[in-house]
Structures are given as C-alpha cells and as structure tokens.
Enzyme design. Structure first.
Site, short mmCIF file in Angstrom:
data_model
loop_
_atom_site.label_atom_id
_atom_site.label_comp_id
_atom_site.label_asym_id
_atom_site.label_seq_id
_atom_site.Cartn_x
_atom_site.Cartn_y
_atom_site.Cartn_z
N ASP A 123 5.67 -4.80 6.15
CA ASP A 123 6.10 -6.11 6.58
C ASP A 123 6.27 -7.11 5.43
OD1 ASP A 123 6.68 -7.11 9.12
OD2 ASP A 123 5.06 -8.57 8.84
N ASP A 127 0.26 1.71 8.48
CA ASP A 127 -0.22 0.84 9.56
C ASP A 127 0.70 0.81 10.78
OD1 ASP A 127 -2.55 0.10 8.36
OD2 ASP A 127 -1.70 -1.66 7.39
N ARG A 181 0.88 -4.79 -5.32
CA ARG A 181 1.18 -6.04 -4.64
C ARG A 181 1.58 -7.01 -5.76
NH1 ARG A 181 -0.49 -4.74 0.51
NH2 ARG A 181 -2.06 -3.11 0.49
N ASP A 220 3.13 -1.03 11.56
CA ASP A 220 3.26 -2.38 12.11
C ASP A 220 4.57 -3.06 11.70
OD1 ASP A 220 2.69 -2.63 9.44
OD2 ASP A 220 1.06 -4.06 9.69
N GLY A 235 0.83 -1.19 0.00
CA GLY A 235 0.00 0.00 0.00
C GLY A 235 0.87 1.24 0.00
N THR A 241 4.69 2.48 5.70
CA THR A 241 3.33 1.94 5.77
C THR A 241 2.53 2.77 6.76
OG1 THR A 241 1.97 0.13 6.61
CG2 THR A 241 4.23 0.19 7.37
N ARG A 261 -6.32 -2.98 8.09
CA ARG A 261 -6.97 -4.27 7.90
C ARG A 261 -6.67 -5.23 9.03
NH1 ARG A 261 -6.50 -5.58 1.45
NH2 ARG A 261 -6.79 -3.37 0.97
#
Lengths: 258, 258, 258, 258
Positions: A105, A130, A74, A132, A13, A128, A174
C-alpha cells in the site's frame, strides 16, 4: 508513448515471490524489445539513481528464492515531493521511461504521487505478505506466508496432542490480520487474535473452555504480531491464566518471508 | 528370565520419532511372541496402572507422526521410592514383566531406580531432542529438531540478504546447546549462543563486526532457549545495540517437536 | 610441505551438501592463510586448467543450495595416466599445491592415482548420495536423499490408506541399495528391493500377503533404480500381478539431489 | 425442507484437503443442530448403506492429513439408474435427508442424477487435484498438488545447473493439463506438455534450442501424465534425441495427493 527502457524496484517489506515477479517482468520486457533496469533497495535506489541492467540471464535461477535480488528498504524521504521530483528528473537523465513498483500500500502511494506530480508512467504489482492491497484477491507472498505458518501448526499439532499444552503462534501482520485469519481457518486453530478486532480474547477463552469440556486436549491459537495485547507474548499469559493451562509461544517472524 | 508381556512408555518432553520407536518395539515384540502394553502419559500412567494393549495394528500408520500416541508428562511423584515400589507392585499384578522407557536423562534415572530397587527389568531408548544422553551419538528426535531449525534458517537467509537485517533464532535447549550448535554449523550462522558457554556474546559481536567490514550484509544468530541471557529476546537487544543494527527474533519452540 | 594454494573440485554425481563442503573448505583455508581455487565441472576442469578463485564472499549464501556451484561431470579421459600427468603438470604451472576432491568411490580412485603417480597431495571428502564410500558412516548428501524419499512416502501414506492402492517408489542407487534400505526402514515400507539382493521380490510378495490377511490396506514398496528387475516400473507389475492389486509408480530421480 | 441428518462422501480420486472439507462440513452441521454420517468408500458405501456417525470429535485432528478418512473409490455401478434409486431408498430408510458429495466432475454427474431422478437434495464440494470443475476457480487439492510439484522442481533446479541435464517431470492429469500448466509457469519451466494441446513438443524443442544458444544450461520440462505421447517417459526421448542432450525423468504420481 513508446517505452524503450523501464525501471523496476521492490519496496517495503520483502515478500516471497518478488523475485519471480521481477523475472517475469524482465522476460516479458525482453521479448517485447524493452530494456529493463533494477533499482537497488527500493525507492532509495531510485532517489540515488542506483540501478543495474537486467537481462534474461540476470534473472535466471531466481524464481524460487525468497526475498528480492534488488534489495528493499523503507524510504521516508520519498514522502517529500521535492525528492520525488528529483528522482523523476534523474530517471529522464538515465533514459528510463517508466517504473514498475512491486510492493504494498505505502509503496503504491509513492508511485501514484510520482505519476501524478511528475508524469512518470508507473505500474504496480501488489507484493506484500499482508494481503492488504485494495482490489487484489491475493497479493504476491501471501500464499507462501500462510503456508509457512500452516507448516508450523501441523508440527505443533502432534506435540500438542501428546502433552496437552496450549500453543500460541505469532504470525506477521502489524496492521493486518489477514495471515492470522487464513492460517487459523486453514489450520483448524482454536482461536485467532488480530489487530482489527478488540474483544476477541474473551471470546477465544470462552470457546476453548467449551471444547475442553468436550474433551479436546490440545489448542492452538494464532496471534497477529500487531494485536493491541502485544503479540503472542502479550496474549498467551492472559489466556493461559484464564484457563489455568500450561502454554508455549512460537514466533514465526521473518521465516514467513523466505 | 522369560518375558511374556512388556510395558512401554514415553516420558519427559516429547520428541519426533517416539512413535516410530513405539511401533518398532511393538512389531519386534509381536514377532517374538511377546505382548506389549503402552502406559499412558509417561510414568504417571505407570503409577496409576493406566495402559492400553498394543498390537501390530495399534501402531499402524503412526510412524510419520510427531509427538507420542501414548502421551507424555513429567511425573515428580516418581522421585519418591515408595511410589516406585507401588508402581512395580502394580506391574506384577498386571502381569507385566519388564519396561521399555523412551525418554531422556531424567526418565532414565527413574528407570534405573525402578530396576535397582524393585528388580523390574528395564530398557531405555534415548528419546530427546536435546541429544544429551551419555553414550548415544544421536538420540531420537535430535535430527528432526535440527532439520526444522535449518529450514527456518534457509527461509531467513533470503529475506536477510534483501533487507540487511540481523535475525536471532531461538531453538530448544534449556540446559543443552546441542540443537543450537548443530543448527548454527549446518546453517552457516554468524554466531551461536548456548547455555554451556558464558562469554560467547562478546565473541559473536566481534566476529560479526569483522564480517560486516568485509561486506557481509545478513547475519543469523542461533540462540538456545536456556542461555543465561534469557533466550533470543534476551540476547538480541544486546548484540543489536552493540552493532547498531536492526534485528528481528524468531522463536521456533515446539515446532521442533513436530 | 607448506601449501599456499589449493584446488577443490566436485566430481561424479552431484550430492546435496557439496556446496556446504566447498564453503567449509574455503573458509577454513582462508582463515589459515591458504588460497583456494575451484576447478569447474570436476576432473574435466582440472584437465583443462579451468578454475575460478574462491574467497570467503564467493562461497557466501551457497550453504543451503543443492547441486554444486563448481559443476560436476564424469570424466572418462582421466582414467588415462597421461592425462593425469598432464593435469598434475598444469597444476604446478598454475601454482596449485594440492587438491581436495568431493565425490564418491570412482572420484577417489582418480585422486589416489594422481597422488601416487604424480606426487600431488590430495584429500577426499566423501560426497555421494549412495553412501558407498568405505570407512565413512554417512557420506555428504545421503541424509538429504533419504529425507527427500521419506517425505514422498509420508505423502503417499495418506492417499494409500484412502484408496487401498499399492505404491512403488523408485529411489536412486544404480549399484547401491543404501538409500532404498534406509528409506524403507525409516518410512515403515512394506518391502524393499535393492541391487545387492536377488530373491527378495518373492519375499516381499509373501510378506504383503500376510499383512493383507491381517487387514493392512495400504502398502508402499521402495525400489532402488538399479535393481536387476528394472527399477520400479520393472518390479511393480510383478508384485501387482502376484497379489492382484492395483498399483501406481513414483520415480523420485534427481529430486533426491536437490 | 427441514433437514435433520445429512450424509457426506468423498468420491473419485482422493485430493488433499478432502479431510479438511469433511471436518468443516461436520462442524458446521453440528453447530446448526444437524447430524452427519459419512459414507465409506464413495458411492459404493452409499449403495451398500455403509456409513459411520460423524460428530465433532470424529473429525478432530484430521485437518492436516492427505487422502480422505472416509475412503474413496470409483463406483461404475452408480451409472445405473436402478442402483441410484435403490440408494435413495436406502437413504430414506436410514433417515438421511440429503447428501454432500466431495469429488470431481464425474462424481457431480452422479449426484445430479440422484437429485433429478430421486429427489435427494445434494450439494457438491469440488474436490479434485485436476481443477477441472466448471465454475470453480480452484478446486480442493489443486493448490497442494501444484505446490508438491513445485517443490520437486526447486530440488531439480540446483542439480540441473550443476550437471547440465534436462529433467522431465511428470505430474498428474489424465485429461487435464491444469497441474502441469500451473506448475510450469510457477516453476519457470522451459516447457510444458499437456493433453489438451497437440503440437507443443516441436514448440518446446525449438524454444529450448533458442535458450541453449543463449547459454542456458539446465532445462526442466513438465509433462502431464495423460499427454498423448505417453507421459514423461514418452516425451523425454523425443525431446532428448532432438536436442542430443542427456535427460532424466521424475514421476511424481500420487505424492501430489498427500
């Protein structure tokens, strides 16, 4: 190993700040006498050998733009070791000595495999929204994503006070509740619903009931898109019905990547 | 008729700028030696006789806030002539000589009935993000609502270019496509879907197909919430399927009222 | 006259929205089968015959950018009729049948002279943040310039309340007080100082004194850069000293063109 | 020691986020059964014993506002140990067991003296846009101040490209170049001038000359207000003259505190 020419790509993303990272990498490389090329559309450009030369002027005036000038995608085929071997081979043919990957990741797992299996030197920049990526306090894009969501909450706050409505704001995530959690705390939300937790909806209902009893008129609940109840449109009717209150839903979606 | 004391209320959906309008009305009245009171929560405050005194300081530092400090609501009982007569009577008892209504079409119909039936002098300030008050070029709140939607489009534009996705942005407008239309034109959207039109989805599909053929990679479609196809979540799968393209949905909702 | 190929240029100070206007002109022309070229850096590009072809893709993704992709400049030599005649001649050689000028008052005078003297068909789009083009309600860029100034005022308002300071905000406007006036009204400023008026500083002082007496703690004064007292740094000490109050100055400058 | 009642104050220059910090402190205290009072206008309220009770509702809807609802001031008399002893005494009389100070370096020195000399338990929350509190990665307000400056740079970037002008942006920082430095890096500025360095102006000139030679058309230089050359209006003519280029100045001032 003396590197003369490096590739860079953005993967997964897109995240605001990816362009600033590309620019910083290119300008640093240039200063050190290293050439840079940018692979297009993430690993799919690496696989196809599709790249552009990147010099100082090529990255001029991009620092403030969201998204990524290199494109991203992706690339499921990159999960295949043969495809990776082929990509590494193509890199050698093109005289590219190493690879910088800006992504999250999954993108990093691909980069690591490329290094372990094919001996390509890789470096990863955590990019990212996110947040994460293990070992990174704030990944590129996270701060902007949270601030975009906060702006929305500020806008809702006034109208909520005026009308006594509940608002459910769906933010990205997500599998990660990081944006939701930080937005909820920083925005003073009445509740937050994330993929990592499971019984929080009842907890949110109870807490709102308490504050309603104290006279609080407006409630904003932040919901991560990936929550098991189905994002904001899944969570809102449950809470709205339990409290018998009118509500509205906002879905911020990709505005957080801009 | 010499007026000494006026009431003001905000009615219907709240609109950004309502507070600025309240402030301007109060400060002008004060300068002219007229007292002002603010009815709470729209016509329901008028019916209940619930108001607060408004002097210059009471409207200090509100000019930049969204929503309305007086609160607003829809008040179905005000459709009943007896309720209106009672409200007019209560106004007289409270020594209030006239009424300023900030709201949209429905609110103005109520105000007109109050004037025609009960002889209460009323003045209307068009305050609605829908810009659907006849005879008014731009109603209070419309500009802010369009600009909020434009900011979202600017944010989506970069990420759309990076990923090749289509974005559907739902803006407010149950019966009015004004926000959608202005946002689409000002934001350079690839298409717009509004309640007032009926065959536009096919037209949008066709037009996007043409621009895709010319190499355009990113498309933003603005959808008014009240479109018959069911808002952005109704329209997006139709267009996404017809063009076989990935898409995402953003629902701006009440952020446009902040 | 059947036109097949038109030139477009941006001239004078740049204004936000110029790129949107270029894009709209190009896309409309394309649809009508008319070619467009963009002259670089205003009239100086016209004089030098320096232009680029503009098709639909050339104006893609520029709608949201401030400034002008064509560049702009002031071009004193275009005041010379001989230079204009030469430019018209060059246009003919290049097969360009007419000219669209996006700019303000001065730019339009040049365009009119070109038309009157050399028979070049010209059309003008009012593009100036100063909103001083006769016959135009809102010139391109004015709204954005005012909104940028309003954002600054919103930011100052909270800190002003906290500290009891006076703030002087200098907005653009060498000969025009339009931005200052609209910003002051929309932002609820305590005063405004513009080039068109001469005794307003005393008036502002008096008015602030009155509101201080009523307990108002924070005051924002908007100053047009072209005021005879010398912009905000000229006005601030006069008012600050008269009221014996601490003050700070903000100069927004070219941020209003972004 | 069992605390039942705490005071909180904001001191020194106000910083965005102070209200959020007040809210968080009050809500946490309430949950733990501890009462909170807010001293007005910093240490001067503590000295005068001027405070308001703060419960959960008192801090409702303030999280998004700049400035501080408690007011702030610099209070030179608090440098006097006798004044501090008197303030500590007054706290005891008012039944206030401890003090939370939101402020910067100077405010913390006062708090420490109060604790060391008078045995008042104090806690400090670093709240200053200057980010100059030792041991703190990011003080409250710093992020907002940098982001406000970045927005200005984004706005200038487009107009700079259009006109070829140099822009000098003055940001806050009397003794600290933190905002300037972070803004310059994050905004991709051509140069930065800070109070902590002394020969950087020549360095900036040289570097711009190099990038001009490579074709860079637009340059933005960030200047901390406290630079020895006298802020942006001091630095701009030096650099503008050395490079013989037109330039403009923006002074962001207190907008960074909003």
């Amino acid at each position: 190993m003396d590197m003369k020419r490096l590739g860079i790509l953005t993967s997964g993303g897109d995240a605001p700040g990816m362009n600033a990272a590309i620019r910083a990498a290119v300008r640093t490389a240039t200063r050190l006498g290293v050439q840079m090329v940018g692979y297009l559309d993430g690993y799919s450009g690496l696989v196809r050998g599709a790249f552009v030369e990147l010099d100082d002027r090529a990255v001029g005036n991009i620092i403030q733009r969201g998204g990524t000038i290199l494109g991203t995608s992706r690339c499921p085929e990159f999960l295949d070791p043969e495809v990776r071997a082929q990509a590494a081979n193509q890199m050698k043919l093109d005289g590219i000595d190493g690879l910088i990957v800006i992504g999250g990741d999954g993108s990093f797992r691909g980069a690591l495999a490329l290094q372990d299996e094919c001996g390509v030197a890789v470096a990863g920049l955590p990019g990212t929204i996110d947040n994460d990526v293990w070992g990174t306090e704030e990944s590129i894009g996270f701060d902007t994503a949270v601030n975009t969501a906060l702006l929305a909450i500020d806008q809702l706050r006034d109208t909520g006070e005026s009308t006594g409505m509940m608002f459910f704001v769906e933010v990205m995530g997500r599998t990660s509740g990081a944006i939701a959690l930080h937005t909820a705390v920083a925005g003073g939300a009445a509740g937050v619903v994330v993929p990592e937790a499971h019984a929080e909806i009842d907890h949110v209902i109870e807490r709102i009931r308490e504050t309603m009893a104290k006279g609080k008129r407006s409630h904003i609940i932040v919901v991560a898109e990936g929550d098991e109840a189905g994002g904001a449109f899944g969570v809102a009717p449950i809470i709205g019905k339990a409290l018998d209150r009118p509500y509205r839903v906002v879905v911020l979606g990709h505005t957080q990547r801009g």
